[in-house]
Enzyme design. Structure first.
Site, PDB file in Angstrom:
ATOM      1  N   HIS A   1       2.989   4.180  -1.572  1.00 13.30           N
ATOM      2  CA  HIS A   1       3.097   5.015  -2.921  1.00 13.30           C
ATOM      3  C   HIS A   1       4.161   5.284  -3.579  1.00 13.30           C
ATOM      4  O   HIS A   1       5.228   5.244  -2.852  1.00 13.30           O
ATOM      5  CB  HIS A   1       2.545   6.466  -2.802  1.00 13.30           C
ATOM      6  CG  HIS A   1       1.350   6.757  -1.913  1.00 13.30           C
ATOM      7  ND1 HIS A   1       0.853   6.496  -0.564  1.00 13.30           N
ATOM      8  CD2 HIS A   1      -0.078   7.088  -2.476  1.00 13.30           C
ATOM      9  CE1 HIS A   1      -0.301   6.718  -0.347  1.00 13.30           C
ATOM     10  NE2 HIS A   1      -1.035   6.819  -1.421  1.00 13.30           N
TER      11      HIS A   1
ATOM     12  N   ASP B   1      23.218 -12.399   3.979  1.00  8.99           N
ATOM     13  CA  ASP B   1      23.580 -13.593   2.872  1.00  8.99           C
ATOM     14  C   ASP B   1      25.116 -13.604   2.584  1.00  8.99           C
ATOM     15  O   ASP B   1      25.614 -14.707   2.520  1.00  8.99           O
ATOM     16  CB  ASP B   1      23.028 -12.936   1.759  1.00  8.99           C
ATOM     17  CG  ASP B   1      23.306 -13.545   0.393  1.00  8.99           C
ATOM     18  OD1 ASP B   1      22.824 -14.971   0.506  1.00  8.99           O
ATOM     19  OD2 ASP B   1      23.838 -13.081  -0.654  1.00  8.99           O
TER      20      ASP B   1
ATOM     21  N   MET C   1       8.749   4.437   4.772  1.00  8.14           N
ATOM     22  CA  MET C   1       9.258   2.751   4.446  1.00  8.14           C
ATOM     23  C   MET C   1      10.477   2.908   3.633  1.00  8.14           C
ATOM     24  O   MET C   1      10.980   1.612   3.777  1.00  8.14           O
ATOM     25  CB  MET C   1       8.050   2.626   3.841  1.00  8.14           C
ATOM     26  CG  MET C   1       6.744   2.331   4.501  1.00  8.14           C
ATOM     27  SD  MET C   1       6.937   1.793   6.178  1.00  8.14           S
ATOM     28  CE  MET C   1       7.515  -0.060   6.092  1.00  8.14           C
TER      29      MET C   1
ATOM     30  N   LEU D   1       0.884  -1.148   0.124  1.00  7.49           N
ATOM     31  CA  LEU D   1       0.159  -0.021   0.045  1.00  7.49           C
ATOM     32  C   LEU D   1       0.936   1.295   0.101  1.00  7.49           C
ATOM     33  O   LEU D   1       0.473   2.108   0.287  1.00  7.49           O
ATOM     34  CB  LEU D   1      -1.019  -0.118   1.233  1.00  7.49           C
ATOM     35  CG  LEU D   1      -1.875  -1.180   1.153  1.00  7.49           C
ATOM     36  CD1 LEU D   1      -2.923  -1.393   2.456  1.00  7.49           C
ATOM     37  CD2 LEU D   1      -2.760  -1.297  -0.061  1.00  7.49           C
TER      38      LEU D   1
END
EC number: 4.6.1.17
Lengths: 159, 159, 159, 159, 159, 159
Positions: free
Chosen positions: D77, D128, D113, D75
């Site tokens: 943008h 990793d 975010m 959600l």
């Protein structure tokens, strides 16, 4: 090839120059359907009462699909989308699932393709999640309902 | 929610475990339509004689779209596709463009979604390239024609 | 730099050659947490009873995130994942949301990074959906629980 | 579900309409850690003196990850990011690697975010590259440190 | 159009059917150059002694670019790459940077495009990082050096 | 490392902060070549008269490639491109295919990398579609022809 703006004077495909267009608020609304057997629709609507929910997964897929429009449609401009909402409803009369998507941006080109892509991806996701039960479902009547903003102005689908 | 394999025992969406399935050759064929006015179709078919070509751009978009299926459809498995072919033809009787996609893989799960996604993306691209002329076009009758390979065997659409 | 397999003899980063490795069934399970205030957790768990559901959106984001692992982690091999499942549960004792992801493939390299990426993306999505209420949430204890298959054999996290 | 802006009145997930928000300069800073054994940390810091460098690969992964935020978080943008910087430092006292990301944009919604995603992807990449040596590393304390710009104003994490 | 396998009998572009091909080990090696002024090259090679390193960023971009080949090249098959390595070296005699990429897979089609794409993306990244100093740099002599595996057998570039 | 703007004071790679730059109209034009044997070029130019068309597939790949620039080039800013056009022409004198791309945006940073990426991807696609006939083709002379807009002003390549 007058009218087909995605081709230049020599008939070559290109991404249309929108740099001279005004930045305006733009809105597009599209709809589409997944037609299925009544028993299949029942299976989906029963699911809504439980935690697993075909419609909410498909809604989310449509929202994320809208953001991928410029990757999928070769001559589409990338756009900073400011809103995507999808509404999926069961319609026992068809029978099937109706998908409606509305998309907004503030930019130099419209969001019709984003709304249509959201609808198409949501319909494909409904198909994917239910295909173990019915392979004969049909995606149909995917069309633009409304477009607003930009030089060409407002468009509303008939009927 | 018996039959809906994309949900686990608690009704949570998950990507189905196909690790126990055999690797077999798989084929799927899907079709779909973009319905439009006869004058719009004429514009497209005239274009085919020139260098700019709505159908070849849309065909390519469909091929590339097939490769994005697992990104678009949340619970779809990523698959090493071994073949994608699209056929776009003008049908003056509808009038509109018919899209047919066939996809192959050698894997543990089928390619129905890849074929349907290829059709949907090609149809959306036709719409995008022609929308300056007609916004009322409709994407319709997107469906699976044939599926072969895998435990559930062969499926052929009626009629 | 003995032990760090992602560097060659000259200390240059590369994607390790796994072409000589056997194709075996591989499984990885990872977990992680989003710690939050008790009131925030209540808001999420109340939501589960309604249609809108933070946990199901985050679960789906985690599944789709697992498929993007090789795009996100520079030296990760692309893998045909055969299963992804996520379990998100509210834990009032922390308080917070616990995320567990399990991923399977049949391939030449393991799926630890896919499981960890699924957990991380699901946790980030929980954060995104709830941040209007609490910005101080913390993603924590993201770790590998279990890994099986391949030459290095089974790994199980202590405690 | 008051407060959870990612749901509409019916409890359906949607991408919030930000089209009415002002375009302002926005900044977010996030941090996170990969905790590991002291010997593992030594291996990484020794590497910094050579050409192969765990930290510079992870920094780059974080920068590229920030650009993928809107693809990963359903959600979120899409935003034209104007700056991404990551700082990775070895901290022998934890012991582990600390990651700090700062992201800027000029837009209608914040970049919290993006900063958190950059941190998470950088941490996953550290894992990793070092997992051949230590599988028990833990990604922890991923949180927002600072957010500025937009109507909700400035946020600074405590402590 | 004999010889051009990416077209079917009607001259339509398609993704070639490789489903009947044997799965064999495949290797491809490609090279390319970024030619620049001697002073610009000096700037890059001095940088190698410090922490910031044009060559290591470009190497990583090439590795990640190889994984995007099937997304970039329309008729390329997606492939589970098993190895990617890039070597970037300063050559004062040209003057410029030489890039060499080698890619392996075990699959039904070759990895020439993956190796060439890795080289091209690494060269573009060198250009990007140095363009503030010299815009006149030229990417040149990008070509396949070696290809092995598959029915058509071994190819080695002359001289 | 004066001049190399992609590194901060400590020599760490970062995405340059352009948030203080003015939004201006920006244009970049780049070119490149695929050199091949005269017989191979003939095969392509004959194809143009038919429906299958190496040049139109490669043109489209270049347009779509331009939109992927920020995903491919690690430190490139994402940009809302407002125009992409590619011109591919057969040049019997080299012999080979010449690719020219022009890209526009209205933003805070230039589109040189978008234009160069479009050229590179189109050249790679030409190679892919013709490699069954000639593996020895060479991508060469990929360079920036023109850049306009932004603080650094206009750049035109010599000769």
């Amino acid at each position: 090839m007058s009218g087909l703006t995605h081709f230049d004077g020599q008939g070559h495909a290109h991404m249309v120059d929108v740099s001279g267009k005004a930045v305006t608020d733009r809105l597009a609304v599209a709809e589409g359907w997944v037609r299925m057997r009544a028993e299949t629709l029942d299976l989906i609507t029963e699911g809504r009462a439980k935690k697993g929910d075909v419609l909410s997964v498909s809604r989310l897929a449509g929202i994320m699909g809208a953001k991928k429009t410029a990757e999928l449609i070769p001559l589409c401009h990338p756009l900073p989308i400011t809103k995507v909402a999808l509404d999926l409803t069961a319609d026992p009369s068809r029978p099937g699932i109706r998908v409606e998507a509305s998309v907004k941006t503030s930019g130099q080109t419209g969001v019709e393709m984003e709304a249509l892509t959201a609808v198409a991806v949501a319909c494909l996701t409904v198909y994917d999640m239910v295909k173990a039960v019915e392979k004969g479902m049909v995606i149909e009547d995917v069309r633009l309902l409304l477009k607003d903003g930009g030089k060409s102005g407002r468009y509303e689908a008939a009927g």
